[in-house]
Design a protein around this motif. Sequence first.
Motif, PDB file in Angstrom:
ATOM      1  N   ARG A  79      29.586  22.019  39.039  1.00  0.00           N
ATOM      2  CA  ARG A  79      28.581  21.262  38.308  1.00  0.00           C
ATOM      3  C   ARG A  79      27.747  20.469  39.432  1.00  0.00           C
ATOM      4  O   ARG A  79      26.512  20.520  39.496  1.00  0.00           O
ATOM      5  N   HIS A  80      28.815  19.911  40.065  1.00  0.00           N
ATOM      6  CA  HIS A  80      28.135  18.757  41.009  1.00  0.00           C
ATOM      7  C   HIS A  80      27.210  19.574  42.183  1.00  0.00           C
ATOM      8  O   HIS A  80      26.362  19.006  42.673  1.00  0.00           O
ATOM      9  N   MET A  81      28.066  20.569  42.726  1.00  0.00           N
ATOM     10  CA  MET A  81      27.135  21.334  43.870  1.00  0.00           C
ATOM     11  C   MET A  81      25.913  21.844  43.277  1.00  0.00           C
ATOM     12  O   MET A  81      25.060  21.805  44.271  1.00  0.00           O
ATOM     13  N   VAL A  82      25.837  22.319  42.162  1.00  0.00           N
ATOM     14  CA  VAL A  82      24.611  23.008  41.567  1.00  0.00           C
ATOM     15  C   VAL A  82      23.508  21.812  41.313  1.00  0.00           C
ATOM     16  O   VAL A  82      22.339  21.843  41.855  1.00  0.00           O
ATOM     17  N   SER A  83      24.005  20.536  40.564  1.00  0.00           N
ATOM     18  CA  SER A  83      23.098  19.495  40.598  1.00  0.00           C
ATOM     19  C   SER A  83      22.513  19.096  41.873  1.00  0.00           C
ATOM     20  O   SER A  83      21.613  18.477  41.788  1.00  0.00           O
ATOM     21  N   GLU A  84      23.732  19.024  42.755  1.00  0.00           N
ATOM     22  CA  GLU A  84      23.257  18.530  44.070  1.00  0.00           C
ATOM     23  C   GLU A  84      22.054  19.167  44.903  1.00  0.00           C
ATOM     24  O   GLU A  84      21.096  18.636  45.289  1.00  0.00           O
ATOM     25  N   ARG A  85      22.313  20.724  44.538  1.00  0.00           N
ATOM     26  CA  ARG A  85      20.899  21.629  45.210  1.00  0.00           C
ATOM     27  C   ARG A  85      19.861  21.359  44.509  1.00  0.00           C
ATOM     28  O   ARG A  85      18.630  21.365  45.289  1.00  0.00           O
ATOM     29  N   PHE A  86      19.963  20.964  43.210  1.00  0.00           N
ATOM     30  CA  PHE A  86      18.483  20.726  42.475  1.00  0.00           C
ATOM     31  C   PHE A  86      17.922  19.294  42.524  1.00  0.00           C
ATOM     32  O   PHE A  86      16.983  18.995  42.169  1.00  0.00           O
ATOM     33  N   GLY A  87      18.919  18.473  43.331  1.00  0.00           N
ATOM     34  CA  GLY A  87      18.459  17.055  43.560  1.00  0.00           C
ATOM     35  C   GLY A  87      18.462  16.028  42.332  1.00  0.00           C
ATOM     36  O   GLY A  87      17.571  15.310  42.289  1.00  0.00           O
ATOM     37  N   VAL A  88      19.343  16.469  41.442  1.00  0.00           N
ATOM     38  CA  VAL A  88      19.463  15.567  40.355  1.00  0.00           C
ATOM     39  C   VAL A  88      20.851  15.570  40.089  1.00  0.00           C
ATOM     40  O   VAL A  88      21.761  16.093  40.550  1.00  0.00           O
ATOM     41  N   ASP A 112      24.754  14.987  38.309  1.00  0.00           N
ATOM     42  CA  ASP A 112      25.271  15.996  37.386  1.00  0.00           C
ATOM     43  C   ASP A 112      24.937  15.828  36.019  1.00  0.00           C
ATOM     44  O   ASP A 112      24.807  17.046  35.128  1.00  0.00           O
ATOM     45  N   ILE A 113      24.789  14.629  35.355  1.00  0.00           N
ATOM     46  CA  ILE A 113      24.842  14.572  33.966  1.00  0.00           C
ATOM     47  C   ILE A 113      23.318  15.046  33.449  1.00  0.00           C
ATOM     48  O   ILE A 113      23.200  15.402  32.507  1.00  0.00           O
ATOM     49  N   ALA A 114      22.330  15.329  34.690  1.00  0.00           N
ATOM     50  CA  ALA A 114      21.182  15.604  34.179  1.00  0.00           C
ATOM     51  C   ALA A 114      21.263  17.340  33.687  1.00  0.00           C
ATOM     52  O   ALA A 114      20.119  17.745  33.255  1.00  0.00           O
ATOM     53  N   MET A 115      22.200  17.931  34.022  1.00  0.00           N
ATOM     54  CA  MET A 115      22.272  19.392  33.872  1.00  0.00           C
ATOM     55  C   MET A 115      22.887  19.539  32.406  1.00  0.00           C
ATOM     56  O   MET A 115      23.487  20.728  32.344  1.00  0.00           O
ATOM     57  N   GLY A 116      23.176  18.553  31.775  1.00  0.00           N
ATOM     58  CA  GLY A 116      23.796  18.725  30.210  1.00  0.00           C
ATOM     59  C   GLY A 116      23.361  19.350  29.405  1.00  0.00           C
ATOM     60  O   GLY A 116      21.990  19.867  29.618  1.00  0.00           O
ATOM     61  N   PHE A 117      23.809  19.706  28.401  1.00  0.00           N
ATOM     62  CA  PHE A 117      23.401  20.488  27.254  1.00  0.00           C
ATOM     63  C   PHE A 117      21.988  19.777  26.538  1.00  0.00           C
ATOM     64  O   PHE A 117      22.209  18.754  26.491  1.00  0.00           O
ATOM     65  N   GLY A 118      21.109  20.454  26.367  1.00  0.00           N
ATOM     66  CA  GLY A 118      19.959  20.082  25.648  1.00  0.00           C
ATOM     67  C   GLY A 118      18.881  19.616  26.276  1.00  0.00           C
ATOM     68  O   GLY A 118      17.754  19.405  25.899  1.00  0.00           O
ATOM     69  N   GLN A 119      18.948  19.389  27.863  1.00  0.00           N
ATOM     70  CA  GLN A 119      17.914  19.191  28.712  1.00  0.00           C
ATOM     71  C   GLN A 119      16.781  20.013  28.886  1.00  0.00           C
ATOM     72  O   GLN A 119      17.271  21.146  29.157  1.00  0.00           O
ATOM     73  N   LYS A 120      15.881  19.762  29.005  1.00  0.00           N
ATOM     74  CA  LYS A 120      14.707  20.555  29.535  1.00  0.00           C
ATOM     75  C   LYS A 120      14.107  20.013  31.122  1.00  0.00           C
ATOM     76  O   LYS A 120      14.256  19.077  31.201  1.00  0.00           O
ATOM     77  N   PRO A 165       8.455   8.406  36.008  1.00  0.00           N
ATOM     78  CA  PRO A 165       9.468   7.760  35.227  1.00  0.00           C
ATOM     79  C   PRO A 165       9.310   7.424  33.731  1.00  0.00           C
ATOM     80  O   PRO A 165      10.300   7.199  32.974  1.00  0.00           O
ATOM     81  N   LEU A 166       8.159   7.413  33.397  1.00  0.00           N
ATOM     82  CA  LEU A 166       7.709   6.768  31.936  1.00  0.00           C
ATOM     83  C   LEU A 166       8.217   7.665  31.040  1.00  0.00           C
ATOM     84  O   LEU A 166       8.747   7.230  29.873  1.00  0.00           O
ATOM     85  N   TYR A 167       8.444   8.981  31.365  1.00  0.00           N
ATOM     86  CA  TYR A 167       8.489  10.036  30.613  1.00  0.00           C
ATOM     87  C   TYR A 167       9.800  10.915  31.005  1.00  0.00           C
ATOM     88  O   TYR A 167      10.342  11.728  30.194  1.00  0.00           O
ATOM     89  N   THR A 168      10.138  10.857  32.112  1.00  0.00           N
ATOM     90  CA  THR A 168      11.161  11.779  32.655  1.00  0.00           C
ATOM     91  C   THR A 168      12.526  11.177  32.490  1.00  0.00           C
ATOM     92  O   THR A 168      12.627   9.815  32.340  1.00  0.00           O
ATOM     93  N   GLU A 169      13.406  11.965  32.103  1.00  0.00           N
ATOM     94  CA  GLU A 169      14.987  11.472  31.975  1.00  0.00           C
ATOM     95  C   GLU A 169      15.522  11.209  33.371  1.00  0.00           C
ATOM     96  O   GLU A 169      16.017  10.105  33.542  1.00  0.00           O
ATOM     97  N   TYR A 170      15.269  12.048  34.148  1.00  0.00           N
ATOM     98  CA  TYR A 170      15.683  11.952  35.691  1.00  0.00           C
ATOM     99  C   TYR A 170      14.497  12.553  36.578  1.00  0.00           C
ATOM    100  O   TYR A 170      14.010  13.606  36.147  1.00  0.00           O
ATOM    101  N   GLN A 171      14.194  11.794  37.550  1.00  0.00           N
ATOM    102  CA  GLN A 171      13.290  12.289  38.782  1.00  0.00           C
ATOM    103  C   GLN A 171      14.081  12.863  39.612  1.00  0.00           C
ATOM    104  O   GLN A 171      14.883  12.079  40.497  1.00  0.00           O
ATOM    105  N   GLY A 172      14.142  14.355  39.995  1.00  0.00           N
ATOM    106  CA  GLY A 172      15.007  14.823  40.913  1.00  0.00           C
ATOM    107  C   GLY A 172      14.193  14.549  42.443  1.00  0.00           C
ATOM    108  O   GLY A 172      13.149  14.136  42.426  1.00  0.00           O
ATOM    109  N   HIS A 173      15.188  14.578  43.458  1.00  0.00           N
ATOM    110  CA  HIS A 173      14.729  14.409  44.765  1.00  0.00           C
ATOM    111  C   HIS A 173      13.890  15.645  45.066  1.00  0.00           C
ATOM    112  O   HIS A 173      13.820  16.766  44.386  1.00  0.00           O
ATOM    113  N   VAL A 174      12.828  15.248  46.121  1.00  0.00           N
ATOM    114  CA  VAL A 174      12.132  16.313  46.369  1.00  0.00           C
ATOM    115  C   VAL A 174      12.941  17.265  47.493  1.00  0.00           C
ATOM    116  O   VAL A 174      13.423  16.515  48.456  1.00  0.00           O
ATOM    117  N   MET A 175      13.149  18.606  47.470  1.00  0.00           N
ATOM    118  CA  MET A 175      14.068  19.374  48.048  1.00  0.00           C
ATOM    119  C   MET A 175      13.305  20.266  48.706  1.00  0.00           C
ATOM    120  O   MET A 175      12.107  21.068  48.294  1.00  0.00           O
TER     121      MET A 175
END
Length: 331
Positions: A118-127, A129-137, A235-245
């Motif tokens: 999970r860490h490798m995937v979240s790192e590639r998406f720039g967010v 680990d916890i951001a890839m949890g169940f229920g996130q959009k 960030p007022l509305y996002t749970e996590y702001q991913g890095h620009v990749m």
Amino acid sequence: MDALAVAAVLLLALKAAVCVDAAANVDIGRGVDVLQRFGIIGDVLYGDVSNTKESVTHDIIDGADRFTEVLNVTKNHTNLLNITFCPDLDCLFDVYFDGFQVDLTDKPWKLLTTSRSRHMVSERFGVPDIAMGFGQKFVIVSYRRPVKRIKTFDNFTQVAELKSTISDKFKCMSIGIESMVTDFITEHGSHYIDEYTLGDTVFQVLVYLPVFYNKFYKCVLNNCSEADTVLLLSPLYTEYQGHVMSVGSNAVEKWVDTNLQVESKVGQSYISLYALKNRPELCNEIVALMDEQSVVGLHLKVVSTFLAEPVKRKWFTEVLDNHVKLREVNL
């Protein structure tokens, strides 16, 4: 298997594609076995050509390069930013691998990848680990710049010829003996590379709680204003702001840190790819840094299209289709 884990190796391989001459690794007409090799696209794109190409792709067509054309697909992409809404992880992967097609499957990223953490995937998406949890959009802001498309002629299967050894094996196949198909695929491939596109994609993944994701989605459906769009991407509305990749350029990722900073309504600064909107001077700067040799699109077609006998061609394709579906179910 977790859908998040399945796609990781291809994500990482595409990130590394800039390290090699992608055009040298991905050759038109070469056979690819999508049943036996995990992460086959990554293997083709990344690694020492002398060791990698011969072991993961197969020379099955005589002089395929004679029936190949190179198209310049670079366009004026100023202000051509895409905002895509993804209600789940599968959609996120579908968008990321939008340019990849494999005949007989609707989700090539499932078929052609292997498990990673999970860490490798979240790192590639720039967010995180916890951001890839169940229920996130998710919302993806992306800037795609294809440069060159290398493809076969439209009548490729009519003008190109299989190598004599490959053709002989097709002729010797007996309908009803499934092992003859699977043995052929293992030795020569199930698909062949029909085309690929070189270029780069810059993207940012934003993670939302459902309530704010739905608010943003409804706003867009009702012709969301520019001011509201900027606010809902903040960030007022996002749970996590991913890095620009970037798929292929580390230089882009360094550049955005100093050039795409935005001030929020509460006085905090954050990085937003959407800051390129209506800023042609910034678009020109980022284009100059984007890679032109990363594979951002690929189409694999089934080798059975070269079979002259309709009955045998149909049987070969059905056997392959059954194995592809079984593979997808087991992933």
